[in-house]
Write a protein that holds these residues in place. Structure first.
Motif, PDB file in Angstrom:
ATOM      1  N   ALA A  65       1.139  -1.862  -0.575  1.00 30.12           N
ATOM      2  CA  ALA A  65      -0.377   0.107   0.196  1.00 30.12           C
ATOM      3  C   ALA A  65       0.627   1.787  -0.131  1.00 30.12           C
ATOM      4  N   LEU A  66       2.224   1.574   0.590  1.00 31.09           N
ATOM      5  CA  LEU A  66       3.300   2.768   1.025  1.00 31.09           C
ATOM      6  C   LEU A  66       3.425   2.540  -0.521  1.00 31.09           C
ATOM      7  N   VAL A  67       3.523   1.653  -1.711  1.00 27.17           N
ATOM      8  CA  VAL A  67       4.368   1.648  -2.441  1.00 27.17           C
ATOM      9  C   VAL A  67       3.569   1.865  -3.478  1.00 27.17           C
ATOM     10  N   HIS A  68       1.987   1.453  -3.400  1.00 27.14           N
ATOM     11  CA  HIS A  68       1.135   2.247  -4.404  1.00 27.14           C
ATOM     12  C   HIS A  68       0.726   3.316  -4.029  1.00 27.14           C
ATOM     13  N   ASP A  69       1.046   3.991  -2.852  1.00 27.76           N
ATOM     14  CA  ASP A  69       0.680   5.694  -2.628  1.00 27.76           C
ATOM     15  C   ASP A  69       2.060   6.631  -3.456  1.00 27.76           C
ATOM     16  N   PHE A  70       3.145   5.940  -2.835  1.00 29.15           N
ATOM     17  CA  PHE A  70       4.265   6.739  -3.122  1.00 29.15           C
ATOM     18  C   PHE A  70       4.503   6.275  -5.029  1.00 29.15           C
ATOM     19  N   TYR A  71       4.092   6.029  -5.818  1.00 33.42           N
ATOM     20  CA  TYR A  71       3.737   6.041  -6.968  1.00 33.42           C
ATOM     21  C   TYR A  71       2.895   6.635  -7.626  1.00 33.42           C
ATOM     22  N   ASN A  72       1.794   5.959  -6.912  1.00 35.46           N
ATOM     23  CA  ASN A  72       0.059   6.979  -7.247  1.00 35.46           C
ATOM     24  C   ASN A  72       0.327   8.550  -7.205  1.00 35.46           C
ATOM     25  N   ALA A  73       0.630   9.021  -6.242  1.00 40.13           N
ATOM     26  CA  ALA A  73       1.312  10.536  -5.987  1.00 40.13           C
ATOM     27  C   ALA A  73       2.428  11.066  -7.107  1.00 40.13           C
ATOM     28  N   ARG A  74       3.271   9.820  -7.727  1.00 37.51           N
ATOM     29  CA  ARG A  74       4.371  10.508  -8.825  1.00 37.51           C
ATOM     30  C   ARG A  74       3.115  10.761  -9.885  1.00 37.51           C
ATOM     31  N   ARG A  75       2.042   9.463 -10.510  1.00 40.46           N
ATOM     32  CA  ARG A  75       1.557   9.509 -11.235  1.00 40.46           C
ATOM     33  C   ARG A  75       0.654  10.652 -11.414  1.00 40.46           C
ATOM     34  N   ARG A  76       0.198  10.992 -10.243  1.00 36.54           N
ATOM     35  CA  ARG A  76      -0.841  11.896 -10.336  1.00 36.54           C
ATOM     36  C   ARG A  76       0.333  13.224 -10.799  1.00 36.54           C
ATOM     37  N   GLY A  77       0.858  13.635 -10.097  1.00 30.41           N
ATOM     38  CA  GLY A  77       2.174  15.297 -10.459  1.00 30.41           C
ATOM     39  C   GLY A  77       2.361  14.603 -11.803  1.00 30.41           C
ATOM     40  N   LEU A  78       2.418  13.494 -12.740  1.00 31.02           N
ATOM     41  CA  LEU A  78       3.284  13.595 -14.158  1.00 31.02           C
ATOM     42  C   LEU A  78       2.005  14.121 -15.339  1.00 31.02           C
ATOM     43  N   HIS A  79       0.534  13.860 -13.834  1.00 28.44           N
ATOM     44  CA  HIS A  79      -0.812  14.346 -14.992  1.00 28.44           C
ATOM     45  C   HIS A  79      -1.083  15.770 -14.513  1.00 28.44           C
ATOM     46  N   ASP A  80      -0.452  16.432 -13.610  1.00 27.02           N
ATOM     47  CA  ASP A  80      -0.465  17.836 -13.145  1.00 27.02           C
ATOM     48  C   ASP A  80      -0.343  18.907 -14.784  1.00 27.02           C
ATOM     49  N   PRO A  81      -1.433  19.383 -15.012  1.00 29.54           N
ATOM     50  CA  PRO A  81      -1.295  20.434 -16.254  1.00 29.54           C
ATOM     51  C   PRO A  81       0.234  21.461 -16.244  1.00 29.54           C
ATOM     52  N   ALA A  82       0.751  21.735 -14.819  1.00 28.40           N
ATOM     53  CA  ALA A  82       1.789  22.055 -15.166  1.00 28.40           C
ATOM     54  C   ALA A  82       3.245  21.597 -15.647  1.00 28.40           C
ATOM     55  N   VAL A  83       3.039  20.398 -15.433  1.00 26.48           N
ATOM     56  CA  VAL A  83       4.169  19.266 -15.978  1.00 26.48           C
ATOM     57  C   VAL A  83       4.272  19.250 -17.396  1.00 26.48           C
TER      58      VAL A  83
END
Ligand code: BJW
Length: 254
Positions: A65-83
């Protein structure tokens, strides 16, 4: 910016002489100015989380669950329109389009900024955030949502086996045969935005020096751990150094 040697490629190694292929290794530094964190800089990811917890198979086994949280946050960050891809990603896409020989980008990054900039000949040796893998059937699928413990594999239908399609410590990076073949056929090896701390990528420059006559160039914010192995070094932010270098390189291609 500092430089220690003269022209990027001598005329004798231009495409047409049969030795004009370029391999570009990229690391987290190239995406820093797009708003994505590096790993080992002062504000880097490994100063906030323990790599043993989130980037090893053992960590995933202990606490998925911790590992999923870590990569989920980074995947969401990648989808940030500012990126968005920056000028360095764009310069490498231009190099691929305009250089008369083959240009292969081997990226350690799991973001998709090279693709978004237009690069097509690209290997993600440490995997991709926008893909997931099933540890049951070994299938790899496009994945743009959060991963969870009960995510279902779209290929085999099983739940509980999905993991991020990334390469953790102790795992074999992807497409190594293709990478070493390209290194063996290269006339120029560029290393951009990587600390040279992680193998096998950190060993590419030694391989190229030992087995080819290719020119080796490091473009980074600061000298990497393997800086002395490169014949030419250019230091500064990727958005400044890479476009200038590509411009100079394309000028030599006539
Ligand atoms: C800028 C900038 C700007 C900032 N402009 N620049 C003992 C000795 C030798 C090897 C080993 C050993 N013990 C274990 C190993 C092997 C191990 C390893 O290398 N460990 C080291 C820690 C020593 N490697 C592995 O386990 C790999 N697998 C393996 O070796 O399999 C066996 C094998 C054998 C032979 C052949 C083939 C295979 C797997 C490594 C997996 C790495 N995974 C990670 C995380 C997963 C993906 C993710 O979550 O994103 O990949 S770790 C992390 O580090 C990530 C990165 O891709 C990787 C490299 O980091 P990178 O890109 O270099 O980032 P930074 O932060 O380190 O550097 C950024 C640089 O940019 C800095 O220099 C800045 O100055 C610069 N910068 N801003 C330009 N604006």
């Amino acid at each position: 910016m500092t430089t220690t040697h003269a022209p990027p490629l001598s005329r004798g190694t231009r495409p047409g002489s049969g030795a004009g292929n370029i391999v570009v290794l990229t690391g987290a530094g190239i995406s820093k100015e797009s708003g994505l964190d590096t790993f080992r800089c002062a504000d880097g990811i490994w100063n906030r989380v323990r790599l043993e917890d989130v980037a090893t198979p053992e960590g995933f086994q202990r606490n998925p669950a911790l590992v999923h949280d870590f990569y989920n946050a980074r995947r969401r960050g990648l989808h940030d329109p500012a990126v968005e891809p920056n000028a360095a990603h764009a310069a490498l896409a231009r190099l691929e389009a305009e250089w008369p020989g083959e240009v292969l980008i081997v990226t350690q990054n799991i973001d998709d900024l090279h693709e978004r900039a237009g690069s097509r000949n690209l290997i993600h040796m440490h995997g991709e955030l926008n893909k997931a893998r099933c540890d049951g059937c070994q299938g790899v699928v496009a994945w743009h949502e959060d991963l969870a413990l009960d995510s279902q594999c779209p290929l085999c239908g099983e739940t509980g086996w999905m993991r991020p399609h990334v390469v953790w410590f102790g795992e074999m990076p992807l497409e190594m045969d293709r990478i070493f073949s390209a290194l063996d056929e290269s006339a120029l090896f560029l290393s951009i935005g990587t600390s040279g701390a992680v193998y096998p990528a950190a060993g590419f420059v030694s391989h190229v020096r030992r087995f080819t006559r290719a020119r080796t160039v490091e473009l980074n914010m600061e000298p990497s751990e393997g800086a002395t192995l490169f014949q030419e070094t250019l230091y500064g932010p990727a958005t400044r150094v890479v476009p200038a270098y590509v411009e100079q390189l394309l000028a030599t291609a006539g």
